[in-house]
Design an enzyme around this catalytic site. Structure first.
Site, PDB file in Angstrom:
ATOM      1  N   THR A  10       0.828  -1.212   0.000  1.00  0.00           N
ATOM      2  CA  THR A  10       0.000   0.000   0.000  1.00  0.00           C
ATOM      3  C   THR A  10       0.862   1.263   0.000  1.00  0.00           C
ATOM      4  O   THR A  10       0.721   2.128  -0.876  1.00  0.00           O
ATOM      5  CB  THR A  10      -0.912  -0.004   1.251  1.00  0.00           C
ATOM      6  OG1 THR A  10      -1.626  -1.239   1.270  1.00  0.00           O
ATOM      7  CG2 THR A  10      -1.877   1.151   1.247  1.00  0.00           C
ATOM      8  N   VAL A  11       1.778   1.367   0.961  1.00  0.00           N
ATOM      9  CA  VAL A  11       2.566   2.608   1.088  1.00  0.00           C
ATOM     10  C   VAL A  11       3.589   2.717  -0.042  1.00  0.00           C
ATOM     11  O   VAL A  11       3.773   3.798  -0.636  1.00  0.00           O
ATOM     12  CB  VAL A  11       3.267   2.673   2.469  1.00  0.00           C
ATOM     13  CG1 VAL A  11       3.978   4.003   2.644  1.00  0.00           C
ATOM     14  CG2 VAL A  11       2.264   2.461   3.600  1.00  0.00           C
ATOM     15  N   LYS A 102       6.217   1.484  12.007  1.00  0.00           N
ATOM     16  CA  LYS A 102       6.239   1.941  13.410  1.00  0.00           C
ATOM     17  C   LYS A 102       6.798   0.885  14.352  1.00  0.00           C
ATOM     18  O   LYS A 102       7.422   1.207  15.356  1.00  0.00           O
ATOM     19  CB  LYS A 102       4.847   2.367  13.853  1.00  0.00           C
ATOM     20  CG  LYS A 102       3.844   1.230  13.933  1.00  0.00           C
ATOM     21  CD  LYS A 102       2.479   1.619  13.483  1.00  0.00           C
ATOM     22  CE  LYS A 102       2.327   1.439  12.002  1.00  0.00           C
ATOM     23  NZ  LYS A 102       0.971   1.421  11.509  1.00  0.00           N
ATOM     24  N   GLU A 126       8.117  10.094   9.398  1.00  0.00           N
ATOM     25  CA  GLU A 126       6.829  10.791   9.521  1.00  0.00           C
ATOM     26  C   GLU A 126       5.639   9.855   9.324  1.00  0.00           C
ATOM     27  O   GLU A 126       4.615   9.971   9.998  1.00  0.00           O
ATOM     28  CB  GLU A 126       6.765  11.943   8.510  1.00  0.00           C
ATOM     29  CG  GLU A 126       5.559  12.851   8.632  1.00  0.00           C
ATOM     30  CD  GLU A 126       5.545  13.626   9.954  1.00  0.00           C
ATOM     31  OE1 GLU A 126       4.761  13.229  10.830  1.00  0.00           O
ATOM     32  OE2 GLU A 126       6.307  14.590  10.111  1.00  0.00           O
ATOM     33  N   VAL A 129       3.766   7.383  12.413  1.00  0.00           N
ATOM     34  CA  VAL A 129       2.779   7.765  13.433  1.00  0.00           C
ATOM     35  C   VAL A 129       1.739   8.686  12.809  1.00  0.00           C
ATOM     36  O   VAL A 129       2.097   9.674  12.173  1.00  0.00           O
ATOM     37  CB  VAL A 129       3.438   8.501  14.624  1.00  0.00           C
ATOM     38  CG1 VAL A 129       2.395   8.865  15.680  1.00  0.00           C
ATOM     39  CG2 VAL A 129       4.544   7.676  15.235  1.00  0.00           C
ATOM     40  N   ILE A 133      -1.043  12.364   9.010  1.00  0.00           N
ATOM     41  CA  ILE A 133      -0.962  13.590   9.813  1.00  0.00           C
ATOM     42  C   ILE A 133       0.504  13.977   9.998  1.00  0.00           C
ATOM     43  O   ILE A 133       1.290  13.182  10.512  1.00  0.00           O
ATOM     44  CB  ILE A 133      -1.595  13.391  11.209  1.00  0.00           C
ATOM     45  CG1 ILE A 133      -3.030  12.918  11.082  1.00  0.00           C
ATOM     46  CG2 ILE A 133      -1.523  14.667  12.022  1.00  0.00           C
ATOM     47  CD1 ILE A 133      -3.687  12.575  12.416  1.00  0.00           C
ATOM     48  N   LYS A 202       3.096   3.792  18.781  1.00  0.00           N
ATOM     49  CA  LYS A 202       3.048   5.183  18.319  1.00  0.00           C
ATOM     50  C   LYS A 202       3.247   6.165  19.482  1.00  0.00           C
ATOM     51  O   LYS A 202       3.987   7.138  19.347  1.00  0.00           O
ATOM     52  CB  LYS A 202       1.724   5.439  17.610  1.00  0.00           C
ATOM     53  CG  LYS A 202       1.631   4.703  16.279  1.00  0.00           C
ATOM     54  CD  LYS A 202       0.217   4.748  15.739  1.00  0.00           C
ATOM     55  CE  LYS A 202       0.106   4.114  14.376  1.00  0.00           C
ATOM     56  NZ  LYS A 202      -1.298   3.964  13.949  1.00  0.00           N
ATOM     57  N   GLY A 299      -3.765   4.827   5.043  1.00  0.00           N
ATOM     58  CA  GLY A 299      -4.218   4.893   3.653  1.00  0.00           C
ATOM     59  C   GLY A 299      -3.060   5.184   2.719  1.00  0.00           C
ATOM     60  O   GLY A 299      -2.054   5.761   3.118  1.00  0.00           O
TER      61      GLY A 299
END
Ligand SMILES: NC(=O)c1ccc[n+]([C@@H]2O[C@H](COP(=O)([O-])OP(=O)(O)OC[C@H]3O[C@@H](n4cnc5c(N)ncnc54)[C@H](OP(=O)(O)O)[C@@H]3O)[C@@H](O)[C@H]2O)c1
Length: 408
Positions: A10-11, A102, A126, A129, A133, A202, A299
């Protein structure tokens, strides 16, 4: 700049879309050509969420980690090993490393930061966590100006989705979990989410950065939402409360109080409006006051956006000032402050020999009995006394749920 990608799930696919397929505005702002040179996967034949030239894929990590032409590694594969060894190797080989993993960051933050400093490269995370955001960068920046006093947040989209659906649609925990798994929000093994371990990692990462201490995940008092039932959410609704899985930490004179627990909030609380898979992180600085960050906790696009924001910091040469030495954390544990707690015990799930004793004790605490379900609020009880009470009840009973009332 040449980039090596470890993982194309996904990422990884989201990062590929931004760097190679021009999704987003990245190339408008950088003259330097950015290319993904090679991508590590486990299975070369698997169908991918993005079209990738076959010759970029490899199952041999050395082809990326030992390639001197590659400057930056995006480590977007999950799990502890081989992710840890690959990150260390990349740092030792003088490559910048960015990761969204994480689990590996929470367990090795101090080690990775030290290795990065030795090689004078960046180690940035980044995406690890809060998904989309941007929280790590503001926290690292603000801690150089502010004394960070506390952090709290809703840091897991899967559990927030489950709790929201139970509250809004009168659904049972098992039904919503199965739905979340079918939609791909929850893993086949949901333990990391519903038992609170994802949030534990996190809050450990955020707190380590905020307080400059290497906080081990096993020092984070952690309870998840596995045992919540419809009878609990019915009660919360009758009292105009909502339930959230909250992570919190605070530092005073070097001592860190840190925990993850289901919490009750009323409509005036800033977390009340955070529904479904949204996340929120707040931190309090002695100059800044409280800062709230709200957004998508996971996501493809939001997380890839966070990962590529780190890449931009490397391109801009902005990472050196963020280096943080972490001291050994010596005084870390759960809070002892007095709170109000909700408690529910299904007496029929308790050992027969203990039912009379427990029923009396639960009534004495002010709980009400409806068909052997004892539930209600216990006011102003020390957190440690509540933990002792619950551990006594949990020894004898199979079905119990409790949650802290969060004020402010
Ligand atoms: N998904 C999110 O929204 C999100 C948000 C924030 C953070 N994260 C974190 O980011 C990381 C990646 O998440 P994801 O959702 O992208 O995972 P994913 O979809 O499961 O993808 C993982 C990728 O890594 C590759 N991989 C795994 N182990 C490997 C190994 N031993 N050797 C070579 N390749 C390996 C897999 O290869 P194959 O495809 O060949 O199996 C796959 O391409 C995780 O740590 C996750 O916790 C995810």
């Amino acid at each position: 700049m040449k980039i090596g990608l470890l993982g194309l799930g996904t990422v990884g696919a989201g990062a590929y879309e931004i760097i190679e397929n021009g999704k987003g505005r990245l190339q408008e702002f950088y003259q330097e050509e950015l290319t993904i040179e090679r991508i590590l996967v486990r299975n070369l034949d698997k169908k991918r969420p993005v079209e990738v030239p076959e010759d970029k894929l490899t199952t041999d990590a050395a082809k990326i980690l030992d390639d001197p032409s590659i400057d930056v590694i995006l480590s977007v594969m999950g799990g502890m090993e081989p992710a840890k060894s690959y990150i260390l190797k990349a740092l030792q080989n003088g490559k910048h490393v960015i990761t969204s993993n994480k689990a590996v960051v929470a367990a090795n933050l101090s080690l990775f930061l030290e290795e990065a400093a030795k090689s004078n490269v960046a180690f940035l995370f980044e995406g690890a966590v809060g998904g989309g955001i941007p929280i790590i960068k503001p926290l690292k920046q603000q801690r150089r100006l502010n004394q960070i006093e506390a952090i709290e947040g809703i840091l897991n989209g899967t559990t927030n989705f489950i709790l929201t659906q139970m509250m809004e649609n009168d659904l049972e925990f098992d039904t919503v979990l199965a739905d979340a798994q079918a939609r791909g929000y929850a893993e086949a093994d949901p333990s990391a989410d519903i038992d609170g371990f994802d949030v534990q990692r996190k809050i450990a990462i955020l707190s380590s950065l905020a307080y400059g201490q290497d906080i081990p995940t096993d020092k984070v008092y952690t309870r998840g939402i596995r045992s919540i039932r419809g009878m609990d959410t019915d009660y919360f609704k009758s009292k105009n409360l909502d339930v959230k899985l909250v992570a919190s930490s605070a530092e005073q004179d070097g001592a860190v109080s840190i925990w993850v627990e289901p919490c009750l909030v009323d409509p005036s609380h800033r977390f009340y409006a955070i529904k479904n898979s949204d996340n929120v992180v707040s931190f309090i600085g002695h100059l800044s006051g409280r800062l709230d960050f709200v957004g998508a906790g996971a996501g493809m696009d939001p997380t890839a956006n966070a990962v590529i924001s780190d890449l931009m910091d490397i391109l801009d040469n902005h990472y050196q000032a963020d280096r943080i030495p972490l001291a050994v954390a010596e005084n870390v544990g759960p809070t002892h402050a007095s709170q109000d707690y909700y408690l529910r015990v299904d007496l029929l799930s308790c050992s027969k020999s203990e039912q009379t004793r427990l029923a009396k004790a639960l009534l004495n605490l002010g709980l009400t009995n409806n068909q052997e379900i004892y539930q209600g609020m216990i006011e102003d009880i020390e957190a440690s006394a509540m933990r002792a009470l619950v551990s006594d009840v949990e020894k004898e009973c199979g079905s119990i749920f409790y949650a802290r009332r969060l004020r402010g």
